[in-house]
Design a protein around this motif. Sequence first.
Motif, PDB file in Angstrom:
ATOM      1  N   LYS A 396       5.325  23.651 -28.645  1.00  0.00           N
ATOM      2  CA  LYS A 396       4.325  23.655 -27.419  1.00  0.00           C
ATOM      3  C   LYS A 396       3.273  22.723 -27.448  1.00  0.00           C
ATOM      4  O   LYS A 396       2.820  22.391 -25.858  1.00  0.00           O
ATOM      5  N   GLU A 399       3.786  18.548 -27.153  1.00  0.00           N
ATOM      6  CA  GLU A 399       4.064  18.920 -26.232  1.00  0.00           C
ATOM      7  C   GLU A 399       3.122  18.448 -24.302  1.00  0.00           C
ATOM      8  O   GLU A 399       2.565  17.909 -23.586  1.00  0.00           O
ATOM      9  N   GLY A 400       1.648  19.305 -25.165  1.00  0.00           N
ATOM     10  CA  GLY A 400       0.584  19.580 -24.390  1.00  0.00           C
ATOM     11  C   GLY A 400       0.686  18.295 -24.424  1.00  0.00           C
ATOM     12  O   GLY A 400      -0.496  17.928 -23.624  1.00  0.00           O
ATOM     13  N   SER A 403       1.126  15.099 -23.107  1.00  0.00           N
ATOM     14  CA  SER A 403       1.012  15.057 -20.924  1.00  0.00           C
ATOM     15  C   SER A 403       0.335  14.242 -21.486  1.00  0.00           C
ATOM     16  O   SER A 403      -0.343  13.475 -20.232  1.00  0.00           O
ATOM     17  N   TYR A 404      -0.588  14.510 -22.568  1.00  0.00           N
ATOM     18  CA  TYR A 404      -1.869  13.537 -21.784  1.00  0.00           C
ATOM     19  C   TYR A 404      -1.642  12.271 -22.193  1.00  0.00           C
ATOM     20  O   TYR A 404      -2.287  11.614 -20.873  1.00  0.00           O
ATOM     21  N   TYR A 405      -0.832  11.607 -23.381  1.00  0.00           N
ATOM     22  CA  TYR A 405      -1.089  10.215 -23.182  1.00  0.00           C
ATOM     23  C   TYR A 405       0.160   9.695 -21.735  1.00  0.00           C
ATOM     24  O   TYR A 405       0.783   8.419 -21.889  1.00  0.00           O
ATOM     25  N   LYS A 406       1.161  10.536 -21.218  1.00  0.00           N
ATOM     26  CA  LYS A 406       1.585   9.869 -19.653  1.00  0.00           C
ATOM     27  C   LYS A 406       0.931   9.209 -19.272  1.00  0.00           C
ATOM     28  O   LYS A 406       1.284   8.270 -18.234  1.00  0.00           O
ATOM     29  N   LYS A 407      -0.142   9.298 -18.583  1.00  0.00           N
ATOM     30  CA  LYS A 407      -0.920   8.021 -18.398  1.00  0.00           C
ATOM     31  C   LYS A 407      -1.531   7.175 -18.675  1.00  0.00           C
ATOM     32  O   LYS A 407      -1.775   6.227 -18.072  1.00  0.00           O
ATOM     33  N   LEU A 451       9.950  12.960 -26.679  1.00  0.00           N
ATOM     34  CA  LEU A 451       9.209  12.867 -25.729  1.00  0.00           C
ATOM     35  C   LEU A 451       9.253  12.132 -24.684  1.00  0.00           C
ATOM     36  O   LEU A 451       9.757  11.730 -23.351  1.00  0.00           O
ATOM     37  N   ASN A 455      11.203  11.866 -21.346  1.00  0.00           N
ATOM     38  CA  ASN A 455      10.076  11.797 -19.855  1.00  0.00           C
ATOM     39  C   ASN A 455       9.069  10.480 -19.415  1.00  0.00           C
ATOM     40  O   ASN A 455       9.745  10.482 -17.825  1.00  0.00           O
TER      41      ASN A 455
END
Length: 607
Positions: A396, A399-400, A403-407, A451, A455
């Motif tokens: 988990k 995965e958190g 989420s930073y790398y989505k940018k 991921l 995503n």
Amino acid sequence: MLKLMKKLLKKKHINIIDYYFAKTISNKSNSLLLIISSYLSLSNRHGKTFISLKNIKKKKFFNKKILKKIGKIKDIKKELLKSSSVGYKNKNYPLVIEKNRLYLSKIWNIEEKIFQFLTKKYKSKKYKYSKWKKIFSLKIFKNLNIEQKISIILCLLNKFTFILGSPGTGKTTLISKIIFFFIIISKKKKIVLTTPTGKSSSVLINSIKKNKIFLSIKNKYKKYIPNECFTIHRLFKINKKRKNILFKKKMKLNIDLLIIDETSMIDIFMLEKIINCINKKVQILFFGDVNQLPSINLGSILKDIIFLYKKKSHIKQFNKLKYFIKKKNNSNINNIFFENNIFVLKKKYRFKKKSDINICRKIIKYNKKKEIKKIYKNKFKKIKFFNLKKIKLYKKKIEGIFSYYKKFWKIIKKKKSIKKIFEFFNKIRILCLIKKGIFGIEGINKIFEKLIKKNIKIKFRKINKKNWYIGKPIIILKNSINMKLFNGITGITLFDKNKEMKVFFLMPDNQIKKIPINLIPKHKTTWAITIHKSQGSEFKKIHIIFPIKNKKKIINREIIYTALTRSKKKVFIYSNKKIFKKSIKRKIFKFNGLREKLKFFIKNLKK
């Protein structure tokens, strides 16, 4: 006895290398030598250059049957010397005894050569008074603090100098300033930079090229500024696998000043090659942090030479140089005798004294037992500790981080410049202790790629039997001189103008290099890097991943210290609280003869 040896081999107390080494040395006939030589081989692989014959009967390495046989022998040293394979130092034997220490002859000779190099009295370099006057009158010199001034003078005068300092003490910046003043003061100006890894080489040359001090240097001197930093293996043509050197014995490098950064990572084999391949007139500067990770191989050079550091003479020397710098007439500076070849930088530039990272650095460095709990109880704003007990919780947290790398992909889709993409990617790093398994680089790469598919919904393509996708970061693992890609450099997979998938690299000269995927040399996906690979780098934020089990006791104080100090602003630690607490107490200690020789040398000097 061979049967007992085979049992040790099956139980993995020794490996096949130790077994065959022992058989060769002992000729199968000498049972004591068979056992002890296998233990020596094992010790060498674990970073110890010798074994002590004093405590050999107490070693847990041996089983009860072996211990009984060894226990019956009154004098182990005498018994070993009966063999044609064992003799005293300076004699031609495969194994050498010095006092109560047993060495492989090759390793004893290397340590002796290094010892002679470190303890030999060298004459200080002399320069004309007009040169010193010119340096002391420069605004650049006047604007330096007293630590920087003194360390620069020592580096200009000494045959060799060790400049030690924790992260953020300005070692890399100081290197640029030393180069600047060396060019001005010296007649011969061939300067070469080297480090143990490709990554640290890239960081160092990048820092030097960006340093504004060189803007003020005259055009006629600019050609002497190094435009490349070599790895030690590349500079001295060392074969990594065989650990031998491809230089001919009489061949010497034509260098006036050799600057070596990240010296904590240098082993005795590397240092011996350096000593062998330089001329007598070469000045050598070693930069490093004694608290960072030592070399993987034999030896721990910075931890050994610290015994040569004399605090009292250091203060006297400091005061002498301070006096000459402030004095208007500096003509006598060449006549100062320097006892110390070691200078310790203490002023911090990266961290403020009261910053969370600096406070935690000291807690770890000095093993402050009462304050360690502040780290895992999250008493610091800039350091976040996650106590991991189960793998589900760990996944988990990964995965958190993702989420930073989505940018990261948003920036790519917006078609921002390549430099901005690299700038964003280099702000944060995931640091791992191990390569394999769920807590290692490979495990994080697998989680990230799952991921990405779920995503980000990016198409994966098979090229050369590997998965490739836009945004995939890679790290080069093997030098390619033709492409000017060296071990440790990072690339990011992107489309070029023709919408072809290529790997882009931000080079040390700040230029962009793009290479077709099928031409990329040996590499790996690098959403995370090992702590060892990160040495010499710095990032704004870091996520440190430790395994939740530490059976092989691979987590230690130096690992934690090195990882923590890679960050400028924020640190996230993922670990088991109990293991983390115990690991800070555990310090890497390599038994080696060089340390013992230096201790003995210092004792004799005091008498």
